[in-house]
Enzyme design. Structure first.
Site, short mmCIF file in Angstrom:
data_model
loop_
_atom_site.label_atom_id
_atom_site.label_comp_id
_atom_site.label_asym_id
_atom_site.label_seq_id
_atom_site.Cartn_x
_atom_site.Cartn_y
_atom_site.Cartn_z
N HIS A 256 2.47 -8.39 -4.19
CA HIS A 256 3.64 -7.93 -3.44
C HIS A 256 3.26 -7.16 -2.17
O HIS A 256 3.86 -7.37 -1.12
CB HIS A 256 4.49 -7.03 -4.34
CG HIS A 256 5.76 -6.58 -3.70
ND1 HIS A 256 6.83 -7.42 -3.46
CD2 HIS A 256 6.15 -5.36 -3.23
CE1 HIS A 256 7.82 -6.75 -2.89
NE2 HIS A 256 7.42 -5.50 -2.73
N SER B 233 9.78 -6.39 1.31
CA SER B 233 10.44 -5.84 0.14
C SER B 233 11.92 -5.58 0.43
O SER B 233 12.62 -6.47 0.91
CB SER B 233 9.70 -4.57 -0.32
OG SER B 233 10.03 -4.24 -1.64
N ASP C 273 3.40 -12.16 -6.86
CA ASP C 273 4.24 -10.98 -6.66
C ASP C 273 4.85 -10.60 -8.00
O ASP C 273 5.66 -11.34 -8.56
CB ASP C 273 5.34 -11.30 -5.64
CG ASP C 273 6.20 -10.09 -5.29
OD1 ASP C 273 6.09 -9.06 -5.97
OD2 ASP C 273 6.99 -10.20 -4.33
#
Length: 414
Positions: free
Chosen positions: A353, A224, A319
């Site tokens: 994600h 991230s 994601d």
């Protein structure tokens, strides 16, 4: 006599599978298997699945399919990864290495009011025997250092976790790596206005000074927001040999990036109005961040073509936080145009994600630091969990291959 057992043992490391077996049932008896666990914030998570015993009265989760419940089909670790919160949009919190993940696994007679027949406790430890844990508060560094047993030297890894968490760093140290975990965000994330590479260079230097660390260089593990910072580190700071980028961005997301008191990358801003609400109350924010390829945003792009170390790009096709697959593809193309071949890429089409170490409870949605509402993270649960298992092995192999010494010298065990 009815028996519920965990093989090979009820106490194991967090990333190790266990085999759940029930014996002594009636032939073809239908039972409900249940699991429950409380996270570090005291929130209850539960799962359940219906199974039918074979003719000998046995249920083996490694062999038998769940007929209905939190998951369907043969899922040996389904009771653990499908643990869901009683309150919607809550993320299972597991951050402290010294506190085991405790799961109560039980078997009940069929029906909502069925009597509990047996229960066992699965203690899933993060830290293995002999691994040392040392909090670090030196200079600008605030983190935790994990060191495996043995003389070394060991390869070193800087873990850029999003928030304070020891889980991934400790589990990697169990495999024979010296790991320093440093959080991207502190307990007041909204006060952060910019990021500085100098802090992470300080962490790299600290790792290289450790007596058990190989002299050659370090690896960086990121996901991230940590992804673009990891890439920038490798592009601007020497001493980084291997970088794992998981579902990150190709530009400096949300914050400008500074190095040696000068801004080196501008920020990609957010437009929250582009969030897509869903019936669950959580929103899809995949397209709220500006396009890093737009002319006005070219100053935000990380110059990955300057990276000298090895790169492992990992992107999930589902994601819903941002377009990690698009960012990965663009960086791969850019590297190829510059004649670079120091990279490899992994794509998980149905994963979301939040790729965690294996058997972490799957989280479809939770609150996000940048939004006033919960967000969807994406991922088809079974495919997502399979991706986590596969990726965990790939990360270890990547660092073993491209860092300078053999982590097999470690003897860490539960």
């Amino acid at each position: 006599m009815m028996r519920l057992q965990l093989w090979p043992r009820a106490r194991c490391l967090f990333d190790e599978p266990v085999q759940v077996k029930v014996a002594g049932l009636r032939s073809n008896q239908v039972v409900t298997m249940k699991a429950r666990s409380t996270d570090e914030r005291g929130r209850l998570f539960k799962s359940s699945a219906i199974y039918r015993a074979d003719e000998t009265g046995e249920v083996d989760l490694n062999r038998d399919p769940s007929l209905s419940g939190s998951y369907i089909g043969v899922e040996p670790m389904g009771l653990l990864w499908s643990l869901s919160p009683e309150i919607l949009h809550k993320l299972f919190t597991k951050t402290k290495a010294l506190i085991p993940h405790v799961v109560k696994i039980s078997v009940y007679e069929e029906g909502e009011e069925g009597q509990m027949l047996a229960e066992v406790t699965n203690e899933r430890f993060l830290i293995a025997d002999g691994v040392s844990r040392v909090p670090v508060s030196e200079g600008n560094i605030r983190g935790v250092l994990f060191t495996p047993p043995g003389e070394g030297p060991f390869p070193a890894v800087l873990d850029l976790c999003t928030f304070v968490s020891e889980t991934r760093a400790c589990l990697l140290a169990n495999k024979g790596f010296v790991v320093l975990t440093v959080a991207m965000f502190n307990d007041k994330p909204r006060d952060i206005k910019e990021f500085h590479l100098d802090l992470y260079q300080e962490a790299i230097d600290y790792l290289l000074k450790q007596p058990k660390v190989s002299f050659k260089g370090v690896g960086v593990l990121s996901r991230s927001k940590g992804g673009d910072v990891a890439l920038a580190l490798a592009a601007f700071v020497p001493g980084i040999e291997a970088i794992v980028w998981i579902n990150g961005c190709s530009g400096s997301s949300v914050y400008p990036l500074f190095y040696k008191k000068h801004q080196i990358l501008s920020q990609l801003s957010l437009d929250i109005s582009k969030a897509i609400p869903t019936e669950s109350g959580a929103s899809i924010i995949k397209h709220v961040i500006e396009d890093p390829l737009a002319e006005k945003n070219k100053g935000s792009l990380v110059p990955v073509q300057k990276v000298k170390g090895r790169l492992l790009f990992v992107a999930s096709g589902d994601d819903l936080n941002w377009d990690s697959k698009g960012y990965m593809d663009e960086m791969v193309e850019r590297l190829k145009r510059h004649g670079k071949n120091n990279f490899e890429s992994v794509y998980y089409p149905l994963a979301g994600h939040l790729l965690e170490p294996p058997y972490y409870p799957f989280c479809p949605s939770s609150f996000h630091i940048m939004t006033p509402f919960p967000v969807l993270w994406g991922g088809e649960p079974k495919a997502h969990i399979a991706a986590e298992v596969d990726l965990w092995e790939k990360i270890q192999e990547f660092f073993k291959t491209h860092l300078s010494c053999d982590p097999a010298k470690s003897t860490a065990n539960l």
